[in-house]
Design a protein around this motif. Structure first.
Motif, PDB file in Angstrom:
ATOM      1  N   LEU A  77       0.808  -1.225   0.000  1.00 58.70           N
ATOM      2  CA  LEU A  77       0.000   0.000   0.000  1.00 58.70           C
ATOM      3  C   LEU A  77       0.843   1.279   0.000  1.00 58.70           C
ATOM      4  N   SER A  78       2.154   1.131   0.158  1.00 56.72           N
ATOM      5  CA  SER A  78       3.028   2.298   0.385  1.00 56.72           C
ATOM      6  C   SER A  78       2.525   3.103   1.585  1.00 56.72           C
ATOM      7  N   CYS A  79       2.007   2.387   2.584  1.00 53.98           N
ATOM      8  CA  CYS A  79       1.486   3.072   3.772  1.00 53.98           C
ATOM      9  C   CYS A  79       2.615   3.527   4.696  1.00 53.98           C
ATOM     10  N   ASP A  91      14.900   2.823   4.746  1.00 55.29           N
ATOM     11  CA  ASP A  91      14.096   3.773   3.971  1.00 55.29           C
ATOM     12  C   ASP A  91      13.303   2.994   2.908  1.00 55.29           C
ATOM     13  N   TYR A  92      12.272   2.299   3.393  1.00 53.20           N
ATOM     14  CA  TYR A  92      11.493   1.439   2.489  1.00 53.20           C
ATOM     15  C   TYR A  92      10.821   2.266   1.387  1.00 53.20           C
ATOM     16  N   MET A  93      10.445   3.502   1.696  1.00 51.22           N
ATOM     17  CA  MET A  93       9.709   4.317   0.710  1.00 51.22           C
ATOM     18  C   MET A  93      10.520   4.472  -0.581  1.00 51.22           C
ATOM     19  N   HIS A  94      11.782   4.848  -0.449  1.00 54.76           N
ATOM     20  CA  HIS A  94      12.570   5.067  -1.663  1.00 54.76           C
ATOM     21  C   HIS A  94      12.969   3.748  -2.322  1.00 54.76           C
ATOM     22  N   LEU A  95      13.054   2.691  -1.526  1.00 55.56           N
ATOM     23  CA  LEU A  95      13.365   1.375  -2.117  1.00 55.56           C
ATOM     24  C   LEU A  95      12.198   0.894  -2.979  1.00 55.56           C
ATOM     25  N   VAL A  96      10.981   1.007  -2.452  1.00 59.51           N
ATOM     26  CA  VAL A  96       9.826   0.520  -3.221  1.00 59.51           C
ATOM     27  C   VAL A  96       9.540   1.460  -4.404  1.00 59.51           C
ATOM     28  N   ASP A  97       9.853   2.744  -4.245  1.00 58.69           N
ATOM     29  CA  ASP A  97       9.728   3.667  -5.393  1.00 58.69           C
ATOM     30  C   ASP A  97      10.610   3.171  -6.540  1.00 58.69           C
ATOM     31  N   HIS A  98      11.860   2.815  -6.197  1.00 62.54           N
ATOM     32  CA  HIS A  98      12.793   2.326  -7.227  1.00 62.54           C
ATOM     33  C   HIS A  98      12.274   1.021  -7.843  1.00 62.54           C
ATOM     34  N   ALA A  99      11.768   0.132  -6.999  1.00 63.60           N
ATOM     35  CA  ALA A  99      11.239  -1.143  -7.512  1.00 63.60           C
ATOM     36  C   ALA A  99      10.091  -0.898  -8.488  1.00 63.60           C
TER      37      ALA A  99
END
Ligand code: SF4
Ligand code: SF4
Length: 432
Positions: A77-79, A91-99
């Motif tokens: 959910l990018s929650c 920093d999961y936010m920027h990792l999942v953004d890259h994914a």
């Protein structure tokens, strides 16, 4: 976590950043307990730690995304609850953004999935397209149960079901121009009109503008601002997201240079999280990195700015408010106590629903693209909110208002609408 990237791979600044993020993860798994998809589905691959492994494997091996990776990343959910919980500062936010960018570039989605995503990206960020689309969707609403039975069309059914039922209020709040202060001048701000919010509920920015001008703040609605880019950003569509960001940075920079700004006020916390990240999103663009960082530093949720105006305490309103903290507010921007303090000071009794850290299932277009998981999260959220027996629900994000509002008969308002009322504005129509 040990990583094995080659020097050639690390020459790519996106990979270099992801490698640094991956190295911080110590596999402890604390994040799994607060991840809504893990709590709902119970599969390690639908937990932050599982997704981190999938992303690491995909990036390290320079592999195009496959159906398994896409399934589990799409379910995220990018929650950002995992970032609040993680003791190692991953920093999961920027990792999942890259994914997501990698998926968008390397994976060919099934035709219906592609079409729906493209349609959402072409309609939602533009009020002039979203408004007529919403009118059409209301006509199509009776067909939602039929479409639900056809698996690839379930997102369309979800979209129709989310269409607001009542008359949508026309609002003047997005009209460009300056709203003069009505008391001794105390500041000058720009306000983001946004894209979906003014169509779905123009009353939110009306309330924010009324409250701020009454308190002596000049409010500018700059010509040319638009969607913050979050909607396409979360789909991995990087270039359109950066274009939206550049356009807004230009508009606000002009306004900073023209009359100075004490803040860029945002009334949708989903947009706030993205605008506060513009400095990072545009870090590799030499023409914009500095300007974007300046804009991000000025970005404030409306409650952050109102709190600096030191409002007086009000008498009790005799009304109980269940405060729903949007994920983008509590996990994305780390604003947790402030909106509740303002509401209490304004005379409301504030209750915290149980499991407040769990997402309501809205998450941008998630409630359209992942309707089954989203529906489970909505039901859980509504149960927890209704258990506090409130008169009204308050939150700071239009996505949550639409999502939760479609599952309960309780009135749901933006925090700033209640504050405006408490400090001299009109009683919100939903409470009439
Ligand atoms: S962002 Fe939310 S859904 Fe995604 S892994 Fe983190 S906690 Fe889970
Ligand atoms: S809590 Fe942080 S360090 Fe632990 S597994 Fe999750 S992301 Fe990795």
């Amino acid at each position: 976590m040990q990583t094995n990237f080659t020097a050639e791979q690390l020459a790519d600044p996106y990979v270099a950043e992801s490698e640094k993020i991956l190295r911080r993860c110590v596999h402890c798994g604390f994040c799994t307990a607060t991840c809504p998809t893990y709590v709902t589905l119970g599969n390690e691959l639908d937990s932050p730690r599982g997704r981190i492994y999938l992303i690491k494997d995909m990036l390290e091996n320079d592999r195009p995304a496959d159906a398994e990776v896409v399934t589990h990343i799409d379910r995220c959910l990018s929650c950002l609850a995992c970032m609040t919980t993680c003791p190692s500062g991953v920093d999961y936010m920027h990792l999942v953004d890259h994914a997501r960018i990698h998926i968008e570039k390397t994976y060919r989605r099934p035709p219906m999935d592609r079409m729906i995503r493209q349609m959402l990206a072409m309609i939602l960020p533009y009020p002039s397209r979203f408004r007529p689309a919403l009118a059409l969707a209301r006509l199509g609403r009776p067909f939602a149960p039929l479409l639900k039975g056809i698996k690839p069309l379930r997102p369309v059914a979800a979209m129709l079901e989310l269409t607001p039922q009542g008359r949508l209020k026309h609002s003047d709040s997005s009209r460009p121009g300056v709203r003069a202060p009505e008391a001794a001048p105390r500041g000058r701000v720009a306000i983001l009109s946004g894209c979906a919010q003014p169509v779905l509920d123009g009353g939110i920015n009306e309330a924010a503008i009324r409250l701020l001008t009454r308190l002596g703040v000049e409010v500018v609605v700059p010509e040319g601002e638009g969607c913050c880019g979050a909607l396409v950003h979360h789909m991995g569509k990087e270039e359109p997201a950066l274009d939206f960001a550049r356009r807004n940075v230009d508009v606000w920079t002009r306004e900073i240079e023209r009359g100075g700004l004490d803040g860029i006020i945002i009334t949708a916390s989903g947009c706030g999280t993205t605008i506060k990240d513009y400095g990072h999103m545009l870090r590799l663009d030499p023409a914009y990195s500095e300007k974007a960082a300046r804009v991000s530093a000025l970005a404030k949720d409306v409650t952050e700015y109102v709190a600096t105006l030191e409002l007086p305490a009000q008498d009790s309103k005799g009304m109980t408010v269940a405060y729903h903290s949007a994920c983008s507010m509590q996990h994305g921007q780390k604003i947790t106590v402030l909106p509740k303090t303002l509401l209490k000071q304004a005379g409301f009794t504030v209750r915290d629903p149980a499991e407040g850290h769990l997402c309501c299932g809205s998450a941008g277009t998630y409630n359209i693209m992942q309707p089954e998981i989203s529906a489970q999260l909505k039901a859980r959220k509504v149960r927890n909110i209704e258990a506090t027996q409130p008169d009204v629900i308050a939150t700071g994000n239009i996505g949550c208002m639409t999502q939760i509002g479609s599952g309960t008969a309780l009135p749901i308002l933006h925090t700033v609408e209640l504050l405006d009322w408490a400090y001299g504005g009109p009683k919100p129509a939903k409470l009439a």
